[in-house]
Design a protein around this motif. Structure first.
Motif, PDB file in Angstrom:
ATOM      1  N   ASN A   1       0.830  -1.202   0.000  1.00 21.76           N
ATOM      2  CA  ASN A   1       0.000   0.000   0.000  1.00 21.76           C
ATOM      3  C   ASN A   1       0.868   1.258   0.000  1.00 21.76           C
ATOM      4  N   ALA A   2       1.952   1.235   0.777  1.00 22.04           N
ATOM      5  CA  ALA A   2       2.835   2.402   0.872  1.00 22.04           C
ATOM      6  C   ALA A   2       3.457   2.742  -0.473  1.00 22.04           C
ATOM      7  N   PHE A   3       3.837   1.718  -1.251  1.00 23.75           N
ATOM      8  CA  PHE A   3       4.491   1.990  -2.528  1.00 23.75           C
ATOM      9  C   PHE A   3       3.544   2.625  -3.533  1.00 23.75           C
ATOM     10  N   LYS A   4       2.252   2.360  -3.393  1.00 26.40           N
ATOM     11  CA  LYS A   4       1.291   3.034  -4.271  1.00 26.40           C
ATOM     12  C   LYS A   4       1.326   4.539  -4.007  1.00 26.40           C
ATOM     13  N   PHE A   5       1.315   4.909  -2.728  1.00 25.51           N
ATOM     14  CA  PHE A   5       1.389   6.333  -2.381  1.00 25.51           C
ATOM     15  C   PHE A   5       2.762   6.908  -2.739  1.00 25.51           C
ATOM     16  N   MET A   6       3.803   6.125  -2.498  1.00 26.68           N
ATOM     17  CA  MET A   6       5.159   6.603  -2.764  1.00 26.68           C
ATOM     18  C   MET A   6       5.358   6.887  -4.249  1.00 26.68           C
ATOM     19  N   SER A   7       4.780   6.058  -5.109  1.00 32.51           N
ATOM     20  CA  SER A   7       4.929   6.278  -6.548  1.00 32.51           C
ATOM     21  C   SER A   7       4.301   7.603  -6.970  1.00 32.51           C
TER      22      SER A   7
END
Length: 230
Positions: free
Chosen positions: A195-201
């Motif tokens: 989930n974090a990598f979706k926001f990070m992208s």
């Protein structure tokens, strides 16, 4: 087909399909069931799948980890302790989680809670700044993936030390602007990290690719190629 059904939460249909098969299901099928139960919180079927895996592949550490994660997500810490005790009694060793990334023809390896990498303190600081920006977009750490019984604040801190987050943050620090971040992980990606990598992208405006033990995940503009399935 069973894996697809489990990913989409159609666990009853997956179980019915197993019953209709003209042969006995092997370990990969039961592992797909257990992983689906972990994702969707089906305790009864998850325990059934774990028991079959204990019979088929009793030394496979992934079964114990998935079952422990299922208990932890539901706050059943006594059962988590029982699974860990069972692992010790059977001399099953959990493979340590690690992630790695190639930067300028050098492979950089990160462990969970890493204190060894020479630039890890800078990585933690950079990751902290990224999380602040991610929170403004709606990111909230999913503490059910912190697999220890502790206070909420400590759970959030433990999530920030996962190896895949450290490797991705290091790539963002070191690779040229706009370059795709490519990270490899030896185990299945953590649900919170996914989930974090979706926001990070979205925050960094880059594509992030994570190859875990099961599949490739391509994160771009706040979306993953595998949807919400980690």
């Amino acid at each position: 087909m069973i894996d697809l059904l489990c990913r989409s939460g159609e666990l009853t249909e997956a179980k019915d399909l197993i019953k209709s098969m003209p042969f006995e299901p092997g370990a990969p099928i039961w592992e797909a069931i257990l992983a689906g139960c972990r994702t969707h919180g089906n305790m009864d079927l998850g325990i059934q799948a774990a028991e079959r895996l204990f019979e088929l592949v009793p030394q496979h550490d992934g079964t114990y980890v998935l079952l422990s994660n299922l208990y932890a997500a539901l706050g059943r810490w006594d059962d988590v302790a029982k699974v860990r005790t069972l692992m010790r009694e059977r001399a099953v060793k959990k493979e340590p989680g690690c992630s790695w990334i190639d930067v300028e023809n050098m492979v950089h390896v990160f462990l969970v809670g890493d204190t060894v990498h020479p630039e890890v303190h800078e990585v933690y600081k950079h990751l902290e700044q990224l999380v602040l920006k991610m929170r403004k977009l709606g990111y909230v750490p999913d503490t059910k993936f912190a697999l220890h019984d502790m206070e909420s604040e400590h759970k959030e801190n433990s999530l920030s030390t996962h190896s895949e987050k450290l490797a991705v943050a290091f790539g963002i620090m070191k690779l040229p602007l706009g370059a795709t971040i490519r990270v490899f992980k030896n185990l299945r990606i953590c649900g919170d990290c996914h989930n974090a990598f979706k926001f990070m992208s979205r925050v960094v405006g880059r594509e992030i690719v994570v190859r875990d033990a099961k599949r490739f995940h391509h994160f771009r503009n706040g979306e993953c190629s595998y949807g919400n399935y980690s």
